[in-house]
Write an enzyme that holds these catalytic residues in place. Structure first.
Site, PDB file in Angstrom:
ATOM      1  CB  CYS A  64     -10.873  -2.206   0.345  1.00 16.80           C
ATOM      2  SG  CYS A  64     -10.235  -1.595  -1.231  1.00 16.80           S
ATOM      3  CD  GLU A 108      -5.493  -5.683  -1.397  1.00 20.12           C
ATOM      4  OE1 GLU A 108      -4.801  -4.655  -1.246  1.00 20.12           O
ATOM      5  OE2 GLU A 108      -6.394  -6.002  -0.619  1.00 20.12           O
ATOM      6  CB  CYS A 136      -5.281  -1.225  -1.816  1.00 23.26           C
ATOM      7  SG  CYS A 136      -6.580  -0.424  -0.893  1.00 23.26           S
ATOM      8  CG  ASN A 154      -0.399  -0.159   2.524  1.00 25.83           C
ATOM      9  OD1 ASN A 154       0.641  -0.778   2.683  1.00 25.83           O
ATOM     10  ND2 ASN A 154      -1.056   0.382   3.526  1.00 25.83           N
ATOM     11  CB  ILE A 155       1.648   3.684  -2.280  1.00 25.20           C
ATOM     12  CG1 ILE A 155       2.489   2.467  -2.685  1.00 25.20           C
ATOM     13  CG2 ILE A 155       2.468   4.973  -2.406  1.00 25.20           C
ATOM     14  CD1 ILE A 155       2.792   2.382  -4.178  1.00 25.20           C
ATOM     15  CD  GLU A 156      -1.563   4.871   4.640  1.00 26.24           C
ATOM     16  OE1 GLU A 156      -1.093   5.742   5.416  1.00 26.24           O
ATOM     17  OE2 GLU A 156      -2.294   3.936   5.038  1.00 26.24           O
ATOM     18  CB  CYS A 186      -8.790  -4.311  -3.764  1.00 29.98           C
ATOM     19  SG  CYS A 186      -7.595  -3.002  -3.452  1.00 29.98           S
TER      20      CYS A 186
HETATM   21  N1  THU Z   1      -5.381  -1.229   2.339  1.00 34.22           N
HETATM   22  C1  THU Z   1      -4.844  -2.088   1.414  1.00 34.22           C
HETATM   23  O1  THU Z   1      -3.670  -1.964   1.038  1.00 34.22           O
HETATM   24  N2  THU Z   1      -5.624  -3.068   0.921  1.00 34.22           N
HETATM   25  C2  THU Z   1      -6.936  -3.244   1.248  1.00 34.22           C
HETATM   26  O2  THU Z   1      -7.626  -4.010   0.597  1.00 34.22           O
HETATM   27  C3  THU Z   1      -7.492  -2.527   2.403  1.00 34.22           C
HETATM   28  C4  THU Z   1      -6.740  -1.309   2.804  1.00 34.22           C
HETATM   29  C5  THU Z   1      -4.539  -0.147   2.866  1.00 34.22           C
HETATM   30  C6  THU Z   1      -4.951   1.214   2.385  1.00 34.22           C
HETATM   31  C7  THU Z   1      -4.416   2.090   3.495  1.00 34.22           C
HETATM   32  O3  THU Z   1      -3.072   2.413   3.200  1.00 34.22           O
HETATM   33  C8  THU Z   1      -4.444   1.220   4.716  1.00 34.22           C
HETATM   34  O4  THU Z   1      -4.603  -0.107   4.263  1.00 34.22           O
HETATM   35  C9  THU Z   1      -5.561   1.558   5.679  1.00 34.22           C
HETATM   36  O5  THU Z   1      -6.782   1.587   5.017  1.00 34.22           O
END
Ligand code: THU
Length: 155
Positions: free
Chosen positions: A109, A74, A72, A61-63, A112
């Site tokens: 999520c 995925e 996300c 994941n890359i915020e 995804c």
């Molecule tokens: N996140 C994912 O990488 N995959 C998901 O399917 C659910 C959420 C990440 C996004 C964000 O960086 C962190 O989890 C919190 O939501």
């Protein structure tokens, strides 16, 4: 409350997937946790996507400070793969947790799941969720996205 209370050590929904392959994918997904960029949620996610030919594409994941551009793990894996010409996928493995500690399953999520629906056969595409090296569950996309809307609906 401990969300793991009462859970058996190994919980599996096996859709005839090779255990060695599952373990390999769990290891690759765990290896991605160190690359997760999650300074806002501290929730780190690692994923590995497998093509039908057996090639792996990893993702984390890359915020983002503006929040909505966050990607996300995925989707990072899917977009890397699709951007390199891949269209046929057999499985994805996902791990995640607060501070990168795996103490529960990290379900994909809704966004995804919808991206998976675009490129994968919901009846056969496998989603492996691991909460440790030995503890995992395997679902089909259809199980996690029943009645999913996809390309077939527009053909
Ligand atoms: N996140 C994912 O990488 N995959 C998901 O399917 C659910 C959420 C990440 C996004 C964000 O960086 C962190 O989890 C919190 O939501």
């Amino acid at each position: 409350m401990d969300s793991r209370a009462g859970r058996a050590k190994v919980i599996r929904r096996c859709h005839r997937m090779d255990e060695k392959l599952i373990k390999e994918m769990i290891e690759l997904a765990i290896g991605q946790l160190k690359f997760a960029y999650a300074p806002y949620s501290d929730y780190k996610v690692g994923a590995v996507l497998r093509t039908k030919e057996g090639k792996f594409y990893t993702g984390c994941n890359i915020e983002n400070a503006a929040f909505t551009p966050t990607n996300c793990a995925e989707r990072t894996a899917f977009f890397k793969a699709v951007s390199e010409g891949e269209r046929n996928f057999s499985a994805i493995c996902i791990v995640g947790g607060k501070d990168g500690i795996l103490d529960d399953y990290a379900y994909p999520c809704g966004v995804c799941r919808q991206v998976m629906m675009e490129f994968c056969d919901p009846d056969t595409f496998r989603i492996i969720l691991a909460s440790g090296r030995e503890e995992y569950e395997v679902y089909t996309l259809k199980e996690l996205l029943p009645g999913g809307f996809g390309p077939a609906n527009l053909s």
